[in-house]
Design a protein around this motif. Structure first.
Motif, PDB file in Angstrom:
ATOM      1  N   LEU A 258       0.841  -1.211   0.000  1.00  8.17           N
ATOM      2  CA  LEU A 258       0.000   0.000   0.000  1.00  8.17           C
ATOM      3  C   LEU A 258       0.869   1.251   0.000  1.00  8.17           C
ATOM      4  O   LEU A 258       0.571   2.223  -0.697  1.00  8.17           O
ATOM      5  CB  LEU A 258      -0.944  -0.014   1.205  1.00  8.17           C
ATOM      6  N   ALA A 259       1.953   1.198   0.777  1.00 12.48           N
ATOM      7  CA  ALA A 259       2.848   2.365   0.839  1.00 12.48           C
ATOM      8  C   ALA A 259       3.521   2.601  -0.513  1.00 12.48           C
ATOM      9  O   ALA A 259       3.917   3.721  -0.834  1.00 12.48           O
ATOM     10  CB  ALA A 259       3.895   2.156   1.925  1.00 12.48           C
ATOM     11  N   ALA A 260       3.629   1.529  -1.324  1.00 12.06           N
ATOM     12  CA  ALA A 260       4.266   1.667  -2.644  1.00 12.06           C
ATOM     13  C   ALA A 260       3.211   1.909  -3.734  1.00 12.06           C
ATOM     14  O   ALA A 260       3.410   1.527  -4.895  1.00 12.06           O
ATOM     15  CB  ALA A 260       5.073   0.412  -2.955  1.00 12.06           C
ATOM     16  N   ASP A 261       2.074   2.514  -3.345  1.00 18.25           N
ATOM     17  CA  ASP A 261       1.007   2.849  -4.317  1.00 18.25           C
ATOM     18  C   ASP A 261       0.550   1.637  -5.115  1.00 18.25           C
ATOM     19  O   ASP A 261       0.262   1.729  -6.319  1.00 18.25           O
ATOM     20  CB  ASP A 261       1.486   3.936  -5.291  1.00 18.25           C
ATOM     21  N   THR A 262       0.521   0.490  -4.475  1.00 15.86           N
ATOM     22  CA  THR A 262       0.160  -0.745  -5.171  1.00 15.86           C
ATOM     23  C   THR A 262      -1.104  -1.330  -4.545  1.00 15.86           C
ATOM     24  O   THR A 262      -1.232  -1.361  -3.319  1.00 15.86           O
ATOM     25  CB  THR A 262       1.322  -1.757  -5.032  1.00 15.86           C
ATOM     26  N   ILE A 263      -2.013  -1.753  -5.405  1.00 14.47           N
ATOM     27  CA  ILE A 263      -3.248  -2.351  -4.892  1.00 14.47           C
ATOM     28  C   ILE A 263      -2.997  -3.844  -4.653  1.00 14.47           C
ATOM     29  O   ILE A 263      -2.752  -4.580  -5.617  1.00 14.47           O
ATOM     30  CB  ILE A 263      -4.404  -2.197  -5.911  1.00 14.47           C
ATOM     31  N   PRO A 264      -3.063  -4.321  -3.420  1.00  7.86           N
ATOM     32  CA  PRO A 264      -2.956  -5.764  -3.222  1.00  7.86           C
ATOM     33  C   PRO A 264      -4.234  -6.432  -3.758  1.00  7.86           C
ATOM     34  O   PRO A 264      -5.334  -5.998  -3.449  1.00  7.86           O
ATOM     35  CB  PRO A 264      -2.862  -5.920  -1.706  1.00  7.86           C
ATOM     36  N   LEU A 265      -4.047  -7.433  -4.594  1.00  9.36           N
ATOM     37  CA  LEU A 265      -5.200  -8.155  -5.148  1.00  9.36           C
ATOM     38  C   LEU A 265      -5.236  -9.517  -4.476  1.00  9.36           C
ATOM     39  O   LEU A 265      -4.293 -10.313  -4.592  1.00  9.36           O
ATOM     40  CB  LEU A 265      -5.030  -8.278  -6.668  1.00  9.36           C
ATOM     41  N   VAL A 266      -6.303  -9.777  -3.756  1.00 13.56           N
ATOM     42  CA  VAL A 266      -6.348 -10.984  -2.932  1.00 13.56           C
ATOM     43  C   VAL A 266      -7.385 -11.956  -3.485  1.00 13.56           C
ATOM     44  O   VAL A 266      -8.540 -11.589  -3.704  1.00 13.56           O
ATOM     45  CB  VAL A 266      -6.694 -10.623  -1.464  1.00 13.56           C
ATOM     46  N   THR A 267      -6.955 -13.188  -3.721  1.00 10.55           N
ATOM     47  CA  THR A 267      -7.858 -14.189  -4.290  1.00 10.55           C
ATOM     48  C   THR A 267      -8.325 -15.141  -3.182  1.00 10.55           C
ATOM     49  O   THR A 267      -7.639 -15.296  -2.164  1.00 10.55           O
ATOM     50  CB  THR A 267      -7.169 -14.989  -5.437  1.00 10.55           C
ATOM     51  N   PRO A 268      -9.472 -15.788  -3.376  1.00 11.00           N
ATOM     52  CA  PRO A 268      -9.987 -16.652  -2.303  1.00 11.00           C
ATOM     53  C   PRO A 268      -9.339 -18.037  -2.244  1.00 11.00           C
ATOM     54  O   PRO A 268      -9.914 -18.973  -1.691  1.00 11.00           O
ATOM     55  CB  PRO A 268     -11.480 -16.759  -2.633  1.00 11.00           C
ATOM     56  N   ILE A 269      -8.172 -18.156  -2.863  1.00 12.71           N
ATOM     57  CA  ILE A 269      -7.398 -19.394  -2.738  1.00 12.71           C
ATOM     58  C   ILE A 269      -6.130 -19.020  -1.978  1.00 12.71           C
ATOM     59  O   ILE A 269      -5.431 -18.078  -2.369  1.00 12.71           O
ATOM     60  CB  ILE A 269      -6.994 -19.946  -4.138  1.00 12.71           C
ATOM     61  N   ALA A 270      -5.879 -19.710  -0.879  1.00 10.77           N
ATOM     62  CA  ALA A 270      -4.673 -19.378  -0.099  1.00 10.77           C
ATOM     63  C   ALA A 270      -4.026 -20.664   0.407  1.00 10.77           C
ATOM     64  O   ALA A 270      -4.633 -21.736   0.333  1.00 10.77           O
ATOM     65  CB  ALA A 270      -5.047 -18.472   1.071  1.00 10.77           C
ATOM     66  N   PHE A 271      -2.816 -20.517   0.892  1.00 11.45           N
ATOM     67  CA  PHE A 271      -2.045 -21.706   1.284  1.00 11.45           C
ATOM     68  C   PHE A 271      -1.864 -21.766   2.801  1.00 11.45           C
ATOM     69  O   PHE A 271      -1.728 -20.729   3.457  1.00 11.45           O
ATOM     70  CB  PHE A 271      -0.670 -21.677   0.611  1.00 11.45           C
ATOM     71  N   SER A 272      -1.829 -22.980   3.288  1.00 12.60           N
ATOM     72  CA  SER A 272      -1.588 -23.167   4.725  1.00 12.60           C
ATOM     73  C   SER A 272      -0.077 -23.081   4.972  1.00 12.60           C
ATOM     74  O   SER A 272       0.709 -23.012   4.023  1.00 12.60           O
ATOM     75  CB  SER A 272      -2.113 -24.526   5.174  1.00 12.60           C
ATOM     76  N   ARG A 273       0.302 -23.139   6.231  1.00 13.95           N
ATOM     77  CA  ARG A 273       1.720 -23.098   6.609  1.00 13.95           C
ATOM     78  C   ARG A 273       2.520 -24.167   5.849  1.00 13.95           C
ATOM     79  O   ARG A 273       3.652 -23.961   5.442  1.00 13.95           O
ATOM     80  CB  ARG A 273       1.805 -23.368   8.119  1.00 13.95           C
ATOM     81  N   GLU A 274       1.863 -25.326   5.621  1.00 19.13           N
ATOM     82  CA  GLU A 274       2.558 -26.434   4.929  1.00 19.13           C
ATOM     83  C   GLU A 274       2.447 -26.315   3.411  1.00 19.13           C
ATOM     84  O   GLU A 274       2.949 -27.179   2.677  1.00 19.13           O
ATOM     85  CB  GLU A 274       1.961 -27.790   5.337  1.00 19.13           C
ATOM     86  N   GLY A 275       1.752 -25.300   2.933  1.00 16.77           N
ATOM     87  CA  GLY A 275       1.625 -25.128   1.484  1.00 16.77           C
ATOM     88  C   GLY A 275       0.405 -25.829   0.893  1.00 16.77           C
ATOM     89  O   GLY A 275       0.274 -25.939  -0.330  1.00 16.77           O
ATOM     90  N   THR A 276      -0.506 -26.274   1.740  1.00 16.96           N
ATOM     91  CA  THR A 276      -1.733 -26.905   1.233  1.00 16.96           C
ATOM     92  C   THR A 276      -2.662 -25.818   0.669  1.00 16.96           C
ATOM     93  O   THR A 276      -2.845 -24.776   1.301  1.00 16.96           O
ATOM     94  CB  THR A 276      -2.475 -27.635   2.394  1.00 16.96           C
ATOM     95  N   THR A 277      -3.246 -26.102  -0.500  1.00 17.44           N
ATOM     96  CA  THR A 277      -4.145 -25.117  -1.112  1.00 17.44           C
ATOM     97  C   THR A 277      -5.534 -25.237  -0.492  1.00 17.44           C
ATOM     98  O   THR A 277      -6.088 -26.332  -0.388  1.00 17.44           O
ATOM     99  CB  THR A 277      -4.253 -25.380  -2.629  1.00 17.44           C
ATOM    100  N   LEU A 278      -6.103 -24.092  -0.103  1.00 20.79           N
ATOM    101  CA  LEU A 278      -7.433 -24.100   0.511  1.00 20.79           C
ATOM    102  C   LEU A 278      -8.287 -23.002  -0.096  1.00 20.79           C
ATOM    103  O   LEU A 278      -7.781 -21.967  -0.542  1.00 20.79           O
ATOM    104  CB  LEU A 278      -7.309 -23.877   2.020  1.00 20.79           C
ATOM    105  N   ARG A 279      -9.586 -23.214  -0.107  1.00 17.64           N
ATOM    106  CA  ARG A 279     -10.525 -22.207  -0.615  1.00 17.64           C
ATOM    107  C   ARG A 279     -11.107 -21.442   0.566  1.00 17.64           C
ATOM    108  O   ARG A 279     -11.622 -22.049   1.505  1.00 17.64           O
ATOM    109  CB  ARG A 279     -11.663 -22.942  -1.355  1.00 17.64           C
ATOM    110  N   ILE A 280     -11.019 -20.115   0.503  1.00 22.02           N
ATOM    111  CA  ILE A 280     -11.571 -19.300   1.591  1.00 22.02           C
ATOM    112  C   ILE A 280     -12.756 -18.504   1.050  1.00 22.02           C
ATOM    113  O   ILE A 280     -12.704 -18.003  -0.086  1.00 22.02           O
ATOM    114  CB  ILE A 280     -10.518 -18.294   2.137  1.00 22.02           C
ATOM    115  N   ASN A 281     -13.770 -18.359   1.830  1.00 21.49           N
ATOM    116  CA  ASN A 281     -14.911 -17.534   1.429  1.00 21.49           C
ATOM    117  C   ASN A 281     -14.439 -16.077   1.318  1.00 21.49           C
ATOM    118  O   ASN A 281     -13.795 -15.554   2.232  1.00 21.49           O
ATOM    119  CB  ASN A 281     -16.009 -17.689   2.485  1.00 21.49           C
TER     120      ASN A 281
END
Ligand SMILES: CC(C)(COP(=O)(O)OP(=O)(O)OC[C@H]1O[C@@H](n2cnc3c(N)ncnc32)[C@H](O)[C@@H]1OP(=O)(O)O)[C@@H](O)C(=O)NCCC(=O)NCCS
Length: 435
Positions: A159-182
């Motif tokens: 944000l400080a670098a004038d950049t919009i973070p684009l966040v998708t509803p797929i994220a990874f756990s600590r172990e790198g497992t792919t999960l779907r988040i609402n």
């Protein structure tokens, strides 16, 4: 639906002055915008991007979260794959996760392309760490995830670098497992962790209506009551947004909006117009009664003019309001004065008159008038008065039925006030309450 011609909701060029007023107010604030997948696919999405560009040009820091429900449903239909849930609210099996990952990539790229077209810098990152939802009511939610941790430092740097973070509803756990988040949950978590001043859910649905009445503006407590007592009244597809809006507000986000993004200019209108077109939910702290200060005199004069016009209030000049400003209490919602009341002492403070009780029409019937009169009575008691009186031409039932005042006669007035009453010819009803 093409709503470009829907002038009712368009921002008029003259409203620019209105927007400019908010520039210092929102500068460097974080707004989290959650875009439904269906909105990204809608023809008005290009205009939503333009609105985002306006927010950025006003130095508002924008975080974008997108959903994938619409695209996931389409993919499942095209590929004829049975999925567990398109919206990420229930469990996610392996087949659903696979398509969800595909859908998320498509939507993210589309949003990124649109942002690029509008000259907006954006970045995707792994700043959201997820964890398995696990077993709920005896059922394993499989690859459905919740937010485990947010890398706030990373988001702040973007944000400080004038950049919009684009966040998708797929994220990874600590172990790198792919999960779907609402995505509604994700946006609410981001809003509270990044200290956003607004969380805005943009949908392709009509705004929130209860019993056919659009809800444009309400304190979070009202929405909590609705969720607890009659959730069925909330349209099914908005329930998750309502639930997460409440959560975000309770976790410190001052305001959450639910907004139909199909309308041209909907986003700017919602943010910069006093009464937007969506539903704004605000933290209970954002409504308050306080003693008026000199700077409020003009607002008090303006809002009460309407009451003077309809003869429900006595005429008072701005100068007379300024001269007696410390006798006024104002009711503020989200930084704007929506109601006022004047307290005038008689007989050395023995009696206090509540006058100029006024609530802007849009905010009437929401308990504002009652709260102001109760507050005024409590204040009168604190000042040592033993009676509060009110004189009204059109609201005697409000005082008697809602505020428990008793109907009296001119004889119940202090001598000084009695003289004025007999002279002014308004024939107001006299009401009083003994403290
Ligand atoms: C009178 C006024 C201050 C009430 O404020 P409000 O915020 O709308 O009132 P609340 O939401 O606290 O109370 C709503 C209740 O009051 C009743 N009420 C409000 N104004 C009323 C009126 N003029 N006559 C009869 N009842 C009235 C509503 O029917 C509602 O009743 P319910 O709870 O049984 O449904 C507001 O309507 C107003 O500004 N009116 C114009 C100015 C005026 O007449 N002021 C009084 C002069 S001193």
């Amino acid at each position: 639906m093409n709503n470009d011609e829907n002038n009712e909701h368009n921002i008029k060029p003259t409203d620019l002055r209105g927007i400019l007023k908010y520039v210092p107010m929102f500068r460097d604030h974080v707004f989290v915008l959650a875009l439904d997948g269906s909105l990204v696919a809608h023809e008005n999405f290009q205009n939503v991007l333009l609105d985002i560009a306006v927010l950025r040009s006003l130095n508002i820091k924008v975080v974008l979260v997108h959903g994938i429900g619409h695209q996931l449903k389409l993919l499942a239909e095209t590929k004829q794959v049975a999925i567990t849930d398109p919206h990420g609210e229930l469990k996610t099996d392996a087949a659903t996760l696979k398509l969800a990952t595909e859908a998320a990539a498509v939507v993210s790229l589309e949003v990124m392309q649109g942002l690029t077209r509008n000259g907006l810098r954006c970045a995707m990152c792994n700043g959201v760490r997820s964890k398995e939802v696990g077993i709920v009511k005896g059922e394993d939610q499989l690859s459905s995830g919740a937010v485990d941790k947010l890398d706030e430092v990373l988001f702040d740097k973007l944000l400080a670098a004038d950049t919009i973070p684009l966040v998708t509803p797929i994220a990874f756990s600590r172990e790198g497992t792919t999960l779907r988040i609402n995505s509604d949950l994700l946006a609410a978590e981001l809003a509270s962790k990044l200290n956003a001043s607004k969380l805005i859910y943009m949908t392709t649905q009509d705004g929130l209506k209860i019993d056919d009445q659009p809800l444009t503006n309400l304190p979070v407590g009202d929405l909590e009551t609705l969720l607890a007592t009659s959730p069925e009244k909330i349209p099914e597809r908005l329930r998750s947004k309502v639930k997460h809006a409440v959560k975000a507000i309770n976790a410190g986000t001052p305001r959450a909006h639910i907004l139909d993004g199909r309308f041209f200019g909907a986003l700017l209108n919602e943010i910069f117009d006093k009464v937007g077109i969506g539903t704004m939910v605000y933290s209970n702290d954002y409504q308050s009664i306080r003693r008026a200060i000199q700077a409020d005199a003009h607002s008090i004069y303006n809002i009460t003019r309407n009451g003077v016009r309809t003869e429900s209030l006595r005429e008072r000049s701005q100068e007379s309001i300024e001269a007696a400003i410390s006798d006024y209490l104002v009711y503020e919602i989200d930084g704007s004065i929506v109601g006022c009341v004047n307290l005038k002492s008689y007989d050395g403070g023995e009696m206090i008159e509540v006058g100029s009780v006024y609530v802007l029409p849009f905010y009437q019937n929401k308990g504002v008038g009652r709260k102001m009169v109760e507050f005024a009575c409590a204040e009168a008691k604190e000042r040592g008065s033993n009676r509060v009186i009110a004189m009204t031409t059109q609201a005697s039932k409000f005082f008697s039925k809602v505020c428990a005042f008793t109907e009296g006669t001119v004889e119940d007035l202090p001598a000084e006030r009695k003289q004025d009453y007999l002279k002014n010819g308004r024939h107001s009803k006299v009401l009083y309450i003994d403290l």
